[in-house]
Design a protein around this motif. Sequence first.
Motif, PDB file in Angstrom:
ATOM      1  N   LEU A   1      -9.588   4.509   1.511  1.00 10.27           N
ATOM      2  CA  LEU A   1      -9.378   5.809   2.507  1.00 10.27           C
ATOM      3  C   LEU A   1     -10.686   5.931   3.320  1.00 10.27           C
ATOM      4  CD1 LEU A   1      -7.236   7.944   0.425  1.00 10.27           C
ATOM      5  CD2 LEU A   1      -6.569   6.705   2.190  1.00 10.27           C
ATOM      6  N   LYS A   2     -12.099   5.711   3.377  1.00  7.82           N
ATOM      7  CA  LYS A   2     -13.227   6.132   3.667  1.00  7.82           C
ATOM      8  C   LYS A   2     -13.271   5.565   5.190  1.00  7.82           C
ATOM      9  CE  LYS A   2     -15.443   9.146   0.166  1.00  7.82           C
ATOM     10  NZ  LYS A   2     -16.337   8.615  -1.200  1.00  7.82           N
ATOM     11  N   GLN A   3     -12.917   4.462   4.635  1.00 10.14           N
ATOM     12  CA  GLN A   3     -13.537   3.089   5.543  1.00 10.14           C
ATOM     13  C   GLN A   3     -12.130   3.144   6.256  1.00 10.14           C
ATOM     14  OE1 GLN A   3     -14.983  -0.393   3.312  1.00 10.14           O
ATOM     15  NE2 GLN A   3     -14.161   0.418   2.087  1.00 10.14           N
ATOM     16  N   MET A   4     -11.410   4.225   6.486  1.00 12.40           N
ATOM     17  CA  MET A   4     -10.267   3.639   7.835  1.00 12.40           C
ATOM     18  C   MET A   4     -10.363   4.977   8.553  1.00 12.40           C
ATOM     19  SD  MET A   4      -7.095   3.424   5.731  1.00 12.40           S
ATOM     20  CE  MET A   4      -5.389   3.541   6.261  1.00 12.40           C
ATOM     21  N   ASN A   5     -10.532   4.784   9.898  1.00 10.58           N
ATOM     22  CA  ASN A   5     -10.509   5.593  10.965  1.00 10.58           C
ATOM     23  C   ASN A   5      -9.213   6.136  11.301  1.00 10.58           C
ATOM     24  OD1 ASN A   5     -13.252   4.304  11.962  1.00 10.58           O
ATOM     25  ND2 ASN A   5     -11.928   3.031  13.166  1.00 10.58           N
ATOM     26  N   GLY A   6      -9.461   7.822  11.673  1.00  9.24           N
ATOM     27  CA  GLY A   6      -8.770   8.906  12.323  1.00  9.24           C
ATOM     28  C   GLY A   6      -7.457   9.451  11.242  1.00  9.24           C
ATOM     29  N   ILE A   7      -8.376   8.974  10.074  1.00  7.75           N
ATOM     30  CA  ILE A   7      -5.994   9.940   8.988  1.00  7.75           C
ATOM     31  C   ILE A   7      -7.106  11.254   9.159  1.00  7.75           C
ATOM     32  CG2 ILE A   7      -5.949   7.480   8.490  1.00  7.75           C
ATOM     33  CD1 ILE A   7      -7.867   7.949   5.676  1.00  7.75           C
ATOM     34  N   TYR A   8      -7.943  12.020   9.539  1.00  7.54           N
ATOM     35  CA  TYR A   8      -7.781  13.243   9.126  1.00  7.54           C
ATOM     36  C   TYR A   8      -7.676  13.576   7.052  1.00  7.54           C
ATOM     37  CZ  TYR A   8      -6.491  13.590  14.054  1.00  7.54           C
ATOM     38  OH  TYR A   8      -6.380  13.282  15.422  1.00  7.54           O
ATOM     39  N   ASP A   9      -9.156  12.981   7.279  1.00  7.30           N
ATOM     40  CA  ASP A   9      -8.996  12.749   5.219  1.00  7.30           C
ATOM     41  C   ASP A   9      -7.271  13.427   4.762  1.00  7.30           C
ATOM     42  OD1 ASP A   9     -11.792  12.887   5.597  1.00  7.30           O
ATOM     43  OD2 ASP A   9     -11.393  15.296   6.374  1.00  7.30           O
ATOM     44  N   ALA A  10      -6.290  12.309   4.768  1.00 12.59           N
ATOM     45  CA  ALA A  10      -5.318  12.959   3.943  1.00 12.59           C
ATOM     46  C   ALA A  10      -5.289  11.859   3.026  1.00 12.59           C
ATOM     47  CB  ALA A  10      -3.989  11.622   4.727  1.00 12.59           C
ATOM     48  N   PRO A  11      -4.657  12.647   1.370  1.00 13.16           N
ATOM     49  CA  PRO A  11      -5.405  12.053   0.393  1.00 13.16           C
ATOM     50  C   PRO A  11      -4.238  10.687   0.970  1.00 13.16           C
ATOM     51  CG  PRO A  11      -3.586  13.846   0.522  1.00 13.16           C
ATOM     52  CD  PRO A  11      -4.173  14.109   2.042  1.00 13.16           C
ATOM     53  N   THR A  12      -3.204  10.604   1.466  1.00 15.83           N
ATOM     54  CA  THR A  12      -2.371   9.260   1.343  1.00 15.83           C
ATOM     55  C   THR A  12      -1.987   8.866   2.621  1.00 15.83           C
ATOM     56  OG1 THR A  12      -1.377  10.119  -0.771  1.00 15.83           O
ATOM     57  CG2 THR A  12       0.340   8.955   0.034  1.00 15.83           C
ATOM     58  N   VAL A  13      -2.123   7.237   2.798  1.00 22.06           N
ATOM     59  CA  VAL A  13      -2.153   6.988   3.862  1.00 22.06           C
ATOM     60  C   VAL A  13      -0.776   5.789   3.487  1.00 22.06           C
ATOM     61  CG1 VAL A  13      -2.340   5.425   6.075  1.00 22.06           C
ATOM     62  CG2 VAL A  13      -4.076   6.921   5.025  1.00 22.06           C
ATOM     63  N   ILE A  14       0.516   5.961   4.119  1.00 26.57           N
ATOM     64  CA  ILE A  14       1.310   4.427   3.416  1.00 26.57           C
ATOM     65  C   ILE A  14       1.033   3.569   5.254  1.00 26.57           C
ATOM     66  CG2 ILE A  14       3.191   3.773   3.104  1.00 26.57           C
ATOM     67  CD1 ILE A  14       3.658   6.476   2.063  1.00 26.57           C
ATOM     68  N   VAL A  15       0.858   2.678   4.848  1.00 29.31           N
ATOM     69  CA  VAL A  15       0.929   1.583   5.473  1.00 29.31           C
ATOM     70  C   VAL A  15       2.492   0.922   5.916  1.00 29.31           C
ATOM     71  CG1 VAL A  15      -0.866  -0.867   6.823  1.00 29.31           C
ATOM     72  CG2 VAL A  15      -1.655   1.735   5.865  1.00 29.31           C
ATOM     73  N   LEU A  16       2.297   0.063   7.145  1.00 28.58           N
ATOM     74  CA  LEU A  16       3.434  -0.743   7.311  1.00 28.58           C
ATOM     75  C   LEU A  16       3.644  -1.731   8.021  1.00 28.58           C
ATOM     76  CD1 LEU A  16       5.708  -1.694   9.379  1.00 28.58           C
ATOM     77  CD2 LEU A  16       6.932  -0.713   6.764  1.00 28.58           C
ATOM     78  N   SER A  17       3.218  -3.483   6.775  1.00 33.55           N
ATOM     79  CA  SER A  17       2.988  -4.268   7.308  1.00 33.55           C
ATOM     80  C   SER A  17       3.482  -5.654   7.904  1.00 33.55           C
ATOM     81  CB  SER A  17       1.759  -5.377   6.577  1.00 33.55           C
ATOM     82  OG  SER A  17       1.956  -5.111   5.042  1.00 33.55           O
ATOM     83  N   ALA A  18       3.999  -5.890   8.425  1.00 26.45           N
ATOM     84  CA  ALA A  18       4.806  -6.682   8.318  1.00 26.45           C
ATOM     85  C   ALA A  18       4.116  -8.650   9.284  1.00 26.45           C
ATOM     86  CB  ALA A  18       5.402  -6.953  10.164  1.00 26.45           C
ATOM     87  N   LYS A  19       4.969  -9.571   8.875  1.00 26.41           N
ATOM     88  CA  LYS A  19       5.147 -11.001   9.257  1.00 26.41           C
ATOM     89  C   LYS A  19       5.029 -10.640  10.555  1.00 26.41           C
ATOM     90  CE  LYS A  19       6.692 -12.897   5.224  1.00 26.41           C
ATOM     91  NZ  LYS A  19       8.193 -13.479   4.635  1.00 26.41           N
ATOM     92  N   ASN A  20       3.900 -11.641  10.704  1.00 30.95           N
ATOM     93  CA  ASN A  20       4.198 -12.386  12.683  1.00 30.95           C
ATOM     94  C   ASN A  20       4.239 -11.360  13.649  1.00 30.95           C
ATOM     95  OD1 ASN A  20       2.895 -15.045  12.115  1.00 30.95           O
ATOM     96  ND2 ASN A  20       5.346 -15.040  11.321  1.00 30.95           N
ATOM     97  N   PRO A  21       4.004  -9.470  14.045  1.00 24.88           N
ATOM     98  CA  PRO A  21       4.743  -8.507  14.484  1.00 24.88           C
ATOM     99  C   PRO A  21       4.274  -8.728  16.306  1.00 24.88           C
ATOM    100  CG  PRO A  21       2.245  -7.970  13.334  1.00 24.88           C
ATOM    101  CD  PRO A  21       2.678  -9.384  12.736  1.00 24.88           C
ATOM    102  N   GLY A  22       5.906  -8.753  16.326  1.00 28.60           N
ATOM    103  CA  GLY A  22       6.086  -8.520  18.000  1.00 28.60           C
ATOM    104  C   GLY A  22       6.384  -7.460  17.902  1.00 28.60           C
ATOM    105  N   ALA A  23       7.984  -7.520  18.941  1.00 32.04           N
ATOM    106  CA  ALA A  23       8.455  -6.201  19.275  1.00 32.04           C
ATOM    107  C   ALA A  23       9.100  -5.556  18.893  1.00 32.04           C
ATOM    108  CB  ALA A  23       9.113  -6.465  20.903  1.00 32.04           C
TER     109      ALA A  23
END
Length: 152
Positions: A56-78
Amino acid sequence: METEKMISSRKAVRQYTGQITDEQLHKILLAGNAGPVGMGEYDNYRLTVIQKSDILKQMNGIYDAPTVIVLSAKNPGAMEDVSAGAIVHNMELAAEDQGLGANYNMASVGSIPSGVVPDGFKAVFALTIGQTAEKFVPREIPMDRIKTNIVK
Ligand SMILES: Cc1cc2nc3c(=O)[nH]c(=O)nc-3n(C[C@H](O)[C@H](O)[C@H](O)COP(=O)(O)O)c2cc1C
């Protein structure tokens, strides 16, 4: 919370006072899984829950949130970008319905350390979450917050 009240009470919360419980996380993830995705291709998406402070410390702009959930996708497009919005929005509502603070987050997406998101997937959108002192009460939303034309 009933739907109409929930929709007008939700807001971007950027101040967090503590970690969420596993039960709260479970409800949020269930809401993400209930989200719609283009063509119903759920296997094109992954959710990654980050609660490790070193990362979390390495992530920008997360306002010291204790949890971040990241949504990732294969070959993201629109299609994947829009689906990510729907999934993350479902999770935001589920978080705030439980009295937690949450916010959509694009700022951190480029700073997620390598190896966190599964191989073959690219981070698209994220949600910051934590306990909050904020209260959720229906807001007056101006009807012209988004300028609208009706064609009929
Ligand atoms: C696609 C998207 C990306 C966003 N990225 C960020 C972000 O990186 N950081 C942030 O603080 N807020 C972010 N937000 C939150 C918006 O700033 C916020 O929803 C907007 O100002 C309206 O405020 P409200 O949610 O309280 O109604 C994002 C929202 C969306 C929909």
